[in-house]
Design an enzyme around this catalytic site. Structure first.
Site, mmCIF file in Angstrom:
data_model
loop_
_atom_site.group_PDB
_atom_site.id
_atom_site.type_symbol
_atom_site.label_atom_id
_atom_site.label_comp_id
_atom_site.label_asym_id
_atom_site.label_seq_id
_atom_site.Cartn_x
_atom_site.Cartn_y
_atom_site.Cartn_z
ATOM 1 N N GLU A 163 4.774 -32.174 -19.982
ATOM 2 C CA GLU A 163 4.906 -30.735 -19.794
ATOM 3 C C GLU A 163 3.594 -29.974 -19.922
ATOM 4 O OE1 GLU A 163 8.053 -29.015 -22.068
ATOM 5 O OE2 GLU A 163 9.565 -30.316 -21.192
ATOM 6 N N GLU A 361 13.569 -36.151 -19.838
ATOM 7 C CA GLU A 361 14.211 -35.499 -20.986
ATOM 8 C C GLU A 361 15.376 -34.666 -20.484
ATOM 9 O OE1 GLU A 361 11.728 -32.983 -23.416
ATOM 10 O OE2 GLU A 361 10.117 -34.462 -23.417
HETATM 11 C C1 GCO Z 1 9.825 -29.992 -24.489
HETATM 12 C C2 GCO Z 1 9.269 -31.164 -25.133
HETATM 13 C C3 GCO Z 1 10.126 -31.734 -26.225
HETATM 14 C C4 GCO Z 1 11.098 -30.795 -26.869
HETATM 15 C C5 GCO Z 1 12.377 -30.752 -26.102
HETATM 16 C C6 GCO Z 1 13.361 -29.747 -26.638
HETATM 17 O O1 GCO Z 1 10.459 -30.123 -23.472
HETATM 18 O O2 GCO Z 1 9.638 -28.884 -24.996
HETATM 19 O O3 GCO Z 1 8.943 -32.130 -24.237
HETATM 20 O O4 GCO Z 1 9.148 -32.142 -27.117
HETATM 21 O O5 GCO Z 1 11.385 -31.153 -28.161
HETATM 22 O O6 GCO Z 1 12.138 -30.440 -24.790
HETATM 23 O O7 GCO Z 1 12.823 -28.469 -26.605
#
Ligand code: GCO
Length: 456
Positions: A163, A361
């Protein structure tokens, strides 16, 4: 036709969020170690000093992964654990930790998917200007080389940045994440360029040293959903907006600013028109190094950023689900539950970038606790995942090449500026005793994996 037979099912974590051991065995400080000591920046003054203590308890965690039946585990490396100052000296103890983890995963039959950078940037490099410094792509390339030389014989799946939208957007534009800066847009354009060049250089180092490497990255992608999928005009407008650049909102959040250069070697036209003059001198020559054929298009998706519909005047319009009222279903984070975004994200990204899709994710923040029967009943998570995964399955049925799905997260963990306020895990962690309790969703996810996503 559902998910393809070699679909990969996994779960994901990130170093600062689960490891603890913040100064163990020669690890250097990261910008998150600094942020966690900055009064008022993290809820309740929480820190990642101990967190889920995965650094010391990884054998137990790998055993839990085996019990769930994970096929793959996505985790990140702490750059300052490996290079305490971010460049120069290497901390062998840090590398050895990851090497042991990789070995125990492979012995268990779980494929490691390694993220090189998930936000715990070496503090020393930040003091040297971080992503503003024109040497920053080289620092990342050198770090990549150290890592792939040590792990590349066993690790084949690599993710460069996690990200970039967020570590630049929240970290350097909004200031809510480490390192807590608020830069003007001219600086942000420069940082975006350096971050992209770091990605491109890192990809080449991985290819050079790893036989059969599978490389991608993880961009944040809220994408959209539409009120009426048969309204082609609405769908076309939603896709066009997703891949355009506009000056509204947080500059670094926009997906095309990142993915167009990485996949096509080109910035979106609007971005260049507005910010081309802020890019580092000679940026044009870097574009070939930024572009690199990726083996998968990886992204993280939780909720739709926009809901598109046709208004009473017959025009295409959108609302932000963030503002939906009237008891609209929300997670503990207050994020609107919008499962169709997973369908549309997969469709739109596949159409544009033509690479197999890896959801790196997706998951739900809950306020889970261990019930009086000693179990953690998280039916809300099972329901959430059923809805989202049904949409991913629909994308696969419609011809999208869906290669992998990673549930966020394996364990409850440190949720950045929110501290321990949200539980995303398939496994509950008691932060006092560090006891792990697999939640009902972990057992349910086992069945998803066994049935290759046909049990719901
Ligand atoms: C993000 C990160 C994760 C977070 C998850 C929940 O997407 O912000 O990659 O580390 O913990 O997404 O917010």
């Amino acid at each position: 036709m559902s998910f393809k037979p070699d679909m990969v099912w996994g779960a994901a974590t990130a170093s600062y969020q689960i490891e603890g051991g913040w100064d163990a065995d020669g690890k250097g400080p990261s910008v998150w170690d600094r942020m966690a000591r900055w009064p008022g920046k993290v809820k309740f003054g929480d820190t990642g000093n101990v967190s889920s203590d995965h650094y010391h308890r990884y054998p137990e965690d790998v055993a839990i992964m085996k019990e769930i039946g994970l096929q793959a585990y996505r985790f990140s490396l702490s750059w300052p654990r490996i290079m305490p100052e971010g460049k120069g000296a290497v901390n062998q103890a840090g590398l050895d930790f990851y090497s042991r983890l990789v070995d125990s995963l492979l012995e268990t039959g779980i494929t490691p998917w390694v993220t090189l950078f998930h936000w715990d940037y070496p503090l020393h490099l930040f003091y040297e200007g971080g992503w503003m410094n024109s040497a920053s792509p080289q620092w990342f390339e050198d770090y990549t080389e150290v890592v792939v030389k040590a792990l590349g014989d066993r690790v084949k799946h690599w993710i460069t940045h996690n990200e970039p939208q967020m570590f630049i957007g929240l970290g350097h534009e909004v200031g809510e994440h480490a390192p807590g800066m608020k830069h003007p847009r001219s600086d942000l354009a420069r940082m975006i360029h350096h971050t992209l060049l770091a990605h491109g250089k890192s990809c080449r180092k991985i290819r050079e040293h790893v036989d059969g490497a599978q490389i991608g990255w993880a961009t944040a992608n809220g994408a959209f959903q539409v009120a009426d999928p048969s309204d082609e005009g609405v769908v076309a407008q939603a896709k066009a907006d997703l891949f355009d650049y506009t000056e509204t909102g947080v500059m670094a959040f926009q997906p095309a600013v990142w993915n167009d250069p990485a996949f096509f070697g080109k910035y979106p036209e609007n971005f260049l028109r507005l910010h081309g003059q802020s890019l580092p001198k000679g940026w044009e020559e870097d574009m070939a190094a930024i572009q690199h054929p990726l083996d998968f298009s990886g992204f993280n998706t939780y909720n739709a950023a926009r809901h598109y519909f046709r208004n009473e005047q017959g025009e295409v319009a959108f609302e932000e689900p963030w503002h939906f009222g009237n008891g609209f279903p929300r997670t503990h984070f207050q994020w609107a539950i919008t499962p169709e975004c997973l369908y549309w994200t997969a469709v739109a990204f596949y159409e544009r970038y033509q690479a197999p899709i890896a959801i790196l994710e997706n998951g739900l923040s809950g306020a889970d606790w261990v019930h009086t029967d000693g179990k953690c009943h998280d039916y809300h998570r099972i329901d959430f995942l059923t809805r989202y995964l049904s949409n991913l399955r629909r994308a696969a049925k419609d011809g999208v090449d869906v290669a992998a799905y990673f549930q966020w997260s394996l364990l409850d963990n440190f949720e950045w500026a929110e501290g321990y306020n949200h539980r995303f895990g398939l496994v509950h962690v008691d932060y006092e005793t560090l006891k792990r309790t697999p939640k009902d969703s972990a057992y349910w996810y086992s069945e998803v994996i066994k049935s290759n996503g046909t049990n719901f």
